[in-house]
Design a protein around this motif. Structure first.
Motif, PDB file in Angstrom:
ATOM      1  N   ALA A   1     -18.791 -70.105 -27.689  1.00  0.00           N
ATOM      2  CA  ALA A   1     -17.594 -69.383 -28.131  1.00  0.00           C
ATOM      3  C   ALA A   1     -16.665 -69.098 -26.958  1.00  0.00           C
ATOM      4  CB  ALA A   1     -18.000 -68.078 -28.816  1.00  0.00           C
ATOM      5  N   MET A   2     -17.232 -68.749 -25.815  1.00  0.00           N
ATOM      6  CA  MET A   2     -16.410 -68.479 -24.638  1.00  0.00           C
ATOM      7  C   MET A   2     -15.716 -69.746 -24.143  1.00  0.00           C
ATOM      8  SD  MET A   2     -18.714 -65.699 -22.602  1.00  0.00           S
ATOM      9  CE  MET A   2     -17.602 -65.630 -21.214  1.00  0.00           C
TER      10      MET A   2
ATOM     11  N   SER B   1      -8.467 -61.951 -18.264  1.00  0.00           N
ATOM     12  CA  SER B   1      -9.885 -61.963 -18.625  1.00  0.00           C
ATOM     13  C   SER B   1     -10.173 -61.349 -19.993  1.00  0.00           C
ATOM     14  CB  SER B   1     -10.701 -61.234 -17.563  1.00  0.00           C
ATOM     15  OG  SER B   1     -10.336 -59.864 -17.524  1.00  0.00           O
ATOM     16  N   ALA B   2      -9.217 -60.651 -20.581  1.00  0.00           N
ATOM     17  CA  ALA B   2      -9.452 -59.952 -21.851  1.00  0.00           C
ATOM     18  C   ALA B   2      -9.899 -60.865 -22.993  1.00  0.00           C
ATOM     19  CB  ALA B   2      -8.213 -59.165 -22.246  1.00  0.00           C
TER      20      ALA B   2
ATOM     21  N   ALA C   1     -13.517 -60.213 -24.692  1.00  0.00           N
ATOM     22  CA  ALA C   1     -13.550 -59.782 -26.092  1.00  0.00           C
ATOM     23  C   ALA C   1     -14.423 -60.705 -26.936  1.00  0.00           C
ATOM     24  CB  ALA C   1     -12.131 -59.736 -26.651  1.00  0.00           C
ATOM     25  N   VAL C   2     -14.301 -62.003 -26.717  1.00  0.00           N
ATOM     26  CA  VAL C   2     -15.128 -62.950 -27.470  1.00  0.00           C
ATOM     27  C   VAL C   2     -16.598 -62.797 -27.102  1.00  0.00           C
ATOM     28  CG1 VAL C   2     -15.643 -65.406 -27.708  1.00  0.00           C
ATOM     29  CG2 VAL C   2     -13.335 -64.591 -27.978  1.00  0.00           C
ATOM     30  N   ALA C   3     -16.893 -62.587 -25.836  1.00  0.00           N
ATOM     31  CA  ALA C   3     -18.286 -62.387 -25.422  1.00  0.00           C
ATOM     32  C   ALA C   3     -18.864 -61.132 -26.070  1.00  0.00           C
ATOM     33  CB  ALA C   3     -18.376 -62.298 -23.909  1.00  0.00           C
ATOM     34  N   LEU C   4     -18.060 -60.075 -26.144  1.00  0.00           N
ATOM     35  CA  LEU C   4     -18.524 -58.838 -26.772  1.00  0.00           C
ATOM     36  C   LEU C   4     -18.768 -59.028 -28.263  1.00  0.00           C
ATOM     37  CD1 LEU C   4     -18.993 -55.739 -26.602  1.00  0.00           C
ATOM     38  CD2 LEU C   4     -16.567 -55.506 -27.142  1.00  0.00           C
ATOM     39  N   ILE C   5     -17.819 -59.650 -28.940  1.00  0.00           N
ATOM     40  CA  ILE C   5     -17.951 -59.845 -30.392  1.00  0.00           C
ATOM     41  C   ILE C   5     -19.117 -60.779 -30.709  1.00  0.00           C
ATOM     42  CG2 ILE C   5     -16.812 -60.834 -32.416  1.00  0.00           C
ATOM     43  CD1 ILE C   5     -14.166 -59.755 -31.185  1.00  0.00           C
ATOM     44  N   ALA C   6     -19.241 -61.868 -29.961  1.00  0.00           N
ATOM     45  CA  ALA C   6     -20.349 -62.800 -30.201  1.00  0.00           C
ATOM     46  C   ALA C   6     -21.680 -62.138 -29.898  1.00  0.00           C
ATOM     47  CB  ALA C   6     -20.173 -64.056 -29.353  1.00  0.00           C
TER      48      ALA C   6
END
Length: 88
Positions: A57-58, A21-22, A26-31
């Motif tokens: 993005a996800m 899931s990382a 990570a992409v959800a956090l950065i976006a």
């Protein structure tokens, strides 16, 4: 199966879940941070502006990392779960 084997298998399964899931998290956090910063700088408070790019993005990262996720889960299943079921 002893309790120690069950706990070890559970620990390994949780670690696999974190590794799989990382990339998506990570992409959800950065976006989310990038879009939040953009919204704060431009004072645009549109809900679809936060949702659509983050989901896009996800989806892209999921599509790119799908082979890694599948290989990790299949490897865990064949190396750890099936031997436990077979009694090894």
């Amino acid at each position: 199966m002893t309790a120690d084997q069950v706990f070890d298998l559970l620990r390994q399964a949780l670690w696999i879940a974190v590794r799989v899931s990382a990339p998506l998290l990570a992409v959800a956090l950065i976006a989310g941070l990038a879009i939040g910063l953009l919204q704060a700088l431009t004072s645009v408070q549109e809900m679809t502006l936060t949702f659509v790019p983050k989901v896009g993005a996800m989806l892209i990262v999921f599509w790119v990392s799908m082979s890694f996720m599948t290989a990790t889960l299949v490897g865990f299943f064949t190396d750890r779960i099936i031997p436990q079921i077979a009694g090894g």
